[in-house]
Design a protein around this motif. Structure first.
Motif, mmCIF file in Angstrom:
data_model
loop_
_atom_site.group_PDB
_atom_site.id
_atom_site.type_symbol
_atom_site.label_atom_id
_atom_site.label_comp_id
_atom_site.label_asym_id
_atom_site.label_seq_id
_atom_site.Cartn_x
_atom_site.Cartn_y
_atom_site.Cartn_z
ATOM 1 N N ASN A 11 -7.072 -11.127 4.026
ATOM 2 C CA ASN A 11 -8.001 -10.003 4.086
ATOM 3 C C ASN A 11 -8.150 -9.429 2.677
ATOM 4 N N PRO A 12 -9.357 -9.504 2.078
ATOM 5 C CA PRO A 12 -9.512 -9.018 0.707
ATOM 6 C C PRO A 12 -9.256 -7.528 0.552
ATOM 7 N N VAL A 13 -9.485 -6.756 1.589
ATOM 8 C CA VAL A 13 -9.255 -5.309 1.498
ATOM 9 C C VAL A 13 -7.759 -5.017 1.385
ATOM 10 N N SER A 14 -6.951 -5.636 2.251
ATOM 11 C CA SER A 14 -5.513 -5.338 2.223
ATOM 12 C C SER A 14 -4.846 -5.877 0.964
ATOM 13 N N VAL A 15 -5.192 -7.114 0.542
ATOM 14 C CA VAL A 15 -4.557 -7.649 -0.668
ATOM 15 C C VAL A 15 -5.080 -6.944 -1.909
ATOM 16 N N GLY A 16 -6.346 -6.571 -1.920
ATOM 17 C CA GLY A 16 -6.902 -5.871 -3.077
ATOM 18 C C GLY A 16 -6.303 -4.495 -3.259
ATOM 19 N N LEU A 17 -6.207 -3.736 -2.186
ATOM 20 C CA LEU A 17 -5.654 -2.382 -2.276
ATOM 21 C C LEU A 17 -4.168 -2.396 -2.603
ATOM 22 N N SER A 18 -3.472 -3.472 -2.214
ATOM 23 C CA SER A 18 -2.040 -3.559 -2.512
ATOM 24 C C SER A 18 -1.751 -4.248 -3.838
ATOM 25 N N GLY A 19 -2.773 -4.765 -4.521
ATOM 26 C CA GLY A 19 -2.584 -5.380 -5.825
ATOM 27 C C GLY A 19 -1.974 -6.764 -5.767
ATOM 28 N N VAL A 48 -8.881 -15.683 -14.722
ATOM 29 C CA VAL A 48 -9.920 -15.505 -15.747
ATOM 30 C C VAL A 48 -11.230 -15.012 -15.137
ATOM 31 N N PHE A 49 -11.440 -15.269 -13.861
ATOM 32 C CA PHE A 49 -12.661 -14.815 -13.189
ATOM 33 C C PHE A 49 -12.662 -13.309 -12.973
ATOM 34 N N ALA A 50 -11.491 -12.680 -13.041
ATOM 35 C CA ALA A 50 -11.327 -11.280 -12.667
ATOM 36 C C ALA A 50 -11.898 -10.361 -13.743
ATOM 37 N N ASP A 51 -13.114 -9.927 -13.543
ATOM 38 C CA ASP A 51 -13.749 -8.974 -14.447
ATOM 39 C C ASP A 51 -14.447 -7.925 -13.600
ATOM 40 N N SER A 52 -13.728 -6.849 -13.324
ATOM 41 C CA SER A 52 -14.303 -5.816 -12.466
ATOM 42 C C SER A 52 -15.223 -4.883 -13.234
ATOM 43 N N GLY A 53 -15.182 -4.943 -14.562
ATOM 44 C CA GLY A 53 -16.060 -4.108 -15.382
ATOM 45 C C GLY A 53 -15.830 -2.628 -15.123
ATOM 46 N N PHE A 59 -16.691 4.173 -8.824
ATOM 47 C CA PHE A 59 -16.279 4.612 -7.490
ATOM 48 C C PHE A 59 -15.258 5.742 -7.569
ATOM 49 N N VAL A 60 -14.371 5.692 -8.551
ATOM 50 C CA VAL A 60 -13.397 6.770 -8.733
ATOM 51 C C VAL A 60 -14.118 8.073 -9.053
ATOM 52 N N ILE A 61 -15.094 8.022 -9.939
ATOM 53 C CA ILE A 61 -15.851 9.221 -10.293
ATOM 54 C C ILE A 61 -16.531 9.802 -9.058
ATOM 55 N N MET A 62 -17.137 8.932 -8.255
ATOM 56 C CA MET A 62 -17.842 9.413 -7.059
ATOM 57 C C MET A 62 -16.869 9.987 -6.018
ATOM 58 N N LEU A 63 -15.779 9.278 -5.732
ATOM 59 C CA LEU A 63 -14.849 9.730 -4.701
ATOM 60 C C LEU A 63 -14.079 10.974 -5.125
ATOM 61 N N VAL A 64 -13.468 10.917 -6.289
ATOM 62 C CA VAL A 64 -12.669 12.046 -6.763
ATOM 63 C C VAL A 64 -13.571 13.243 -7.052
ATOM 64 N N LEU A 105 -8.612 0.462 -6.320
ATOM 65 C CA LEU A 105 -10.027 0.102 -6.308
ATOM 66 C C LEU A 105 -10.320 -1.076 -7.226
ATOM 67 N N LYS A 106 -9.618 -1.172 -8.341
ATOM 68 C CA LYS A 106 -9.797 -2.333 -9.220
ATOM 69 C C LYS A 106 -9.307 -3.597 -8.511
ATOM 70 N N GLY A 107 -8.185 -3.526 -7.835
ATOM 71 C CA GLY A 107 -7.693 -4.663 -7.061
ATOM 72 C C GLY A 107 -8.661 -5.068 -5.965
ATOM 73 N N LEU A 108 -9.242 -4.083 -5.300
ATOM 74 C CA LEU A 108 -10.226 -4.369 -4.255
ATOM 75 C C LEU A 108 -11.464 -5.047 -4.823
ATOM 76 N N MET A 109 -11.952 -4.584 -5.951
ATOM 77 C CA MET A 109 -13.138 -5.201 -6.562
ATOM 78 C C MET A 109 -12.855 -6.645 -6.967
ATOM 79 N N ILE A 110 -11.674 -6.912 -7.502
ATOM 80 C CA ILE A 110 -11.325 -8.275 -7.908
ATOM 81 C C ILE A 110 -11.169 -9.172 -6.684
ATOM 82 N N ALA A 111 -10.548 -8.668 -5.620
ATOM 83 C CA ALA A 111 -10.384 -9.462 -4.401
ATOM 84 C C ALA A 111 -11.738 -9.790 -3.767
ATOM 85 N N LEU A 112 -12.639 -8.836 -3.739
ATOM 86 C CA LEU A 112 -13.978 -9.094 -3.195
ATOM 87 C C LEU A 112 -14.769 -10.042 -4.095
ATOM 88 N N GLN A 113 -14.567 -9.931 -5.397
ATOM 89 C CA GLN A 113 -15.206 -10.840 -6.341
ATOM 90 C C GLN A 113 -14.732 -12.274 -6.082
#
Length: 133
Positions: A11-19, A48-53, A59-64, A105-113
């Motif tokens: 599950n990309p959400v669980s592995v991404g959020l947990s790093g 090397v593919f992991a570039d969340s930019g 998303f942090v700016i919007m949520l926080v 959130l960075k982990g989640l973006m990389i997992a979804l990528q």
């Protein structure tokens, strides 16, 4: 060279959020607080593919920002404290919340990528015109 090893879907959400590694779900994704490792220690996936930019930061700016602005308005309208109290309350809370949310959130973006095989956009080679054919 394509990797032919088979890994059960994670599950990309669980592995991404947990790093964790987006392929095997076992190895760590991060080397430091936000720096991504070179490869997974469990399955050997090259990151090397992991570039969340700037995606996680947006998303942090919007949520926080949503949470902090809501709390500031509530406190101001309910209690009308002096400005120095606002600064003492909201500046540290903003920094703590942003730091707490940025890494997951960075982990989640990389997992979804990884899951969606997202790559940098490329232009196709121009098609030959009919006159040249």
């Amino acid at each position: 060279m394509e990797d032919k090893a088979q890994f059960p879907p994670v599950n990309p959400v669980s592995v991404g959020l947990s790093g964790k590694c987006p392929r095997c779900g076992q190895g760590k994704l991060f080397d430091g607080f936000l720096s991504v490792k070179k490869s997974c220690s469990a399955c050997g996936l090259n990151f090397v593919f992991a570039d969340s930019g700037d995606g996680p930061a947006v998303f942090v700016i919007m949520l926080v920002g949503f949470v902090i602005v809501g709390l500031v308005l509530f406190v101001e309208l309910s209690f009308q404290p002096p400005i120095w109290l606002h600064l003492i309350l909201w500046l540290p809370l903003t920094v703590v919340l942003a730091a707490a949310v940025l890494r997951p959130l960075k982990g989640l973006m990389i997992a979804l990528q990884f899951k969606h095989k997202a790559e940098e956009g490329r232009l196709d080679a121009p098609a030959a015109s009919k006159d040249e054919a």
